[in-house]
Design a protein around this motif. Structure first.
Motif, PDB file in Angstrom:
ATOM      1  N   ASN A   7       0.811  -1.213   0.000  1.00 31.48           N
ATOM      2  CA  ASN A   7       0.000   0.000   0.000  1.00 31.48           C
ATOM      3  C   ASN A   7       0.849   1.270   0.000  1.00 31.48           C
ATOM      4  OD1 ASN A   7      -2.351  -1.464   0.016  1.00 31.48           O
ATOM      5  ND2 ASN A   7      -2.656  -1.330   2.231  1.00 31.48           N
ATOM      6  N   ARG A 236      -2.572   7.674   8.100  1.00 32.49           N
ATOM      7  CA  ARG A 236      -3.775   7.394   7.305  1.00 32.49           C
ATOM      8  C   ARG A 236      -4.937   7.017   8.229  1.00 32.49           C
ATOM      9  NH1 ARG A 236      -1.643   3.939   1.960  1.00 32.49           N
ATOM     10  NH2 ARG A 236      -0.004   5.428   1.369  1.00 32.49           N
ATOM     11  N   MET A 282      -6.569   2.399   0.543  1.00 29.60           N
ATOM     12  CA  MET A 282      -7.409   2.396   1.741  1.00 29.60           C
ATOM     13  C   MET A 282      -8.778   1.752   1.500  1.00 29.60           C
ATOM     14  SD  MET A 282      -6.507   6.174   3.330  1.00 29.60           S
ATOM     15  CE  MET A 282      -7.336   5.840   4.906  1.00 29.60           C
TER      16      MET A 282
END
Length: 333
Positions: A7, A236, A282
């Motif tokens: 990610n 995040r 996400m």
């Protein structure tokens, strides 16, 4: 390699700088030596189990050279030395050998995600085949000798391409740069030294090659990479918890523009691409991470110009870029 690492980490790259022992440096000033370097590299790599294509920079149109830069297969420095520069590129585009750039050879292996060790093993394998044809310049005390003293020693640059939008958003990159420098590492932009961190993309690599082993360099860069991954993922989660509406709004606005805009320059594209990748990572946008990472290459300027030439002659690159983006997103919903 964990899913969370993917990610954040776009790619891992290991580059080795090597020079033949019997030729002087600065080959672009000596065409006859430059030709010999190309011939030796061809003899080593062409005709084996793995297939390589030879690209002579002088024979390529400007747009094709820049496409190779956008794919991170060659450097801008090689493009500037087009008279003598060349590259051998493996068919899978995971290995490239730049010939007559700053050094006689720059051996580069690229891998997905956080896996510098695998990239290094590939690079060393290619190095072994090249050295079987002619020995490299090596000093028992200093290590491999290079045109620039900062590369002397292992001649290795191990780098990670990281997507760090939240570290950028929370203005943490200044602290990161200082901390990384204290460890003998450096952060650069998307195309290396002197380039901007477009799309919140940063290259983290070793700055020191002398006095450290290859294993120590890989361990140091990997350790810093893991720390930055943890920091980015933590921010995040914090942003999603504290500012969920602001975050989703920014991501959806970029997604909408990328799907429906009719023209977009490269800088604006990179801004929205960063939001697109963040949303994909996400799980907040309906697009795969692989598709987003492919866009990072195929929607750059040179690729857009070539696309326009092939599909809609006369179309501007900014409009062609939007065609590429739309088609990619439409097939990855």
């Amino acid at each position: 390699m964990s899913d969370t690492a993917v990610n954040v980490v776009v790619s891992s790259r290991v580059r080795l700088a090597r020079n033949y022992f019997d030729l002087p440096f600065l080959n672009w000033e000596r065409p006859e030596n430059a030709r010999l370097c190309v011939e030796r590299a061809q003899a080593a790599l062409c005709g084996g189990d793995e297939s390589y294509d030879l690209y002579l920079m002088r024979d390529l149109p400007d747009v094709e050279r820049l496409k190779l830069v956008e794919k991170h297969l060659i450097s801008r420095d090689l493009v500037e030395r087009a008279d003598t520069g060349a590259a051998l590129i493996r068919h899978d585009r995971r290995v490239s050998v730049m010939i007559n750039e700053e050094d006689h050879l720059r051996i580069q292996a690229i891998g997905s995600g956080l896996d510098l060790e695998a990239a290094a093993n590939v690079a060393f394998g290619v190095e072994g085949r090249l050295e079987a044809v002619c020995t490299f310049s090596f000093d028992p005390q200093l290590g491999y000798l290079t045109s620039c003293p900062t590369n002397t020693g292992t001649g290795m640059r191990a780098s990670l391409m990281l997507h760090l939008p939240m570290l950028t958003r929370y203005k943490q990159m200044g602290n990161v740069n200082q901390s990384v420098a204290k460890l003998g590492l450096t952060t650069r932009g998307i195309y290396g030294e002197g380039s901007e961190a477009l799309g919140d993309l940063y290259q983290v690599s070793n700055q020191v090659t002398l006095g450290r082993t290859e294993e120590e360099i890989i361990e140091a860069v990997t350790a810093v990479g893991r720390q930055l991954i943890d920091m980015e993922l933590s921010l995040r989660a914090r942003c999603l918890k504290e500012q969920p509406l602001d975050l989703r709004d920014a991501l959806m606005r970029s997604y909408g523009l990328l799907r429906y805009a009719l023209q977009m320059d490269e800088k604006e594209f990179m801004l929205h691409w960063s939001h697109l990748r963040l949303g994909a990572a996400m799980g907040l946008l309906p697009v795969s991470l692989n598709a987003v990472d492919d866009l990072l290459t195929v929607a750059q300027d040179a690729h857009a110009r070539r696309y326009a030439q092939e599909t809609s002659p006369g179309e501007e690159a900014d409009a062609a870029r939007c065609d590429i983006i739309r088609k990619t997103l439409e097939t990855n919903v």
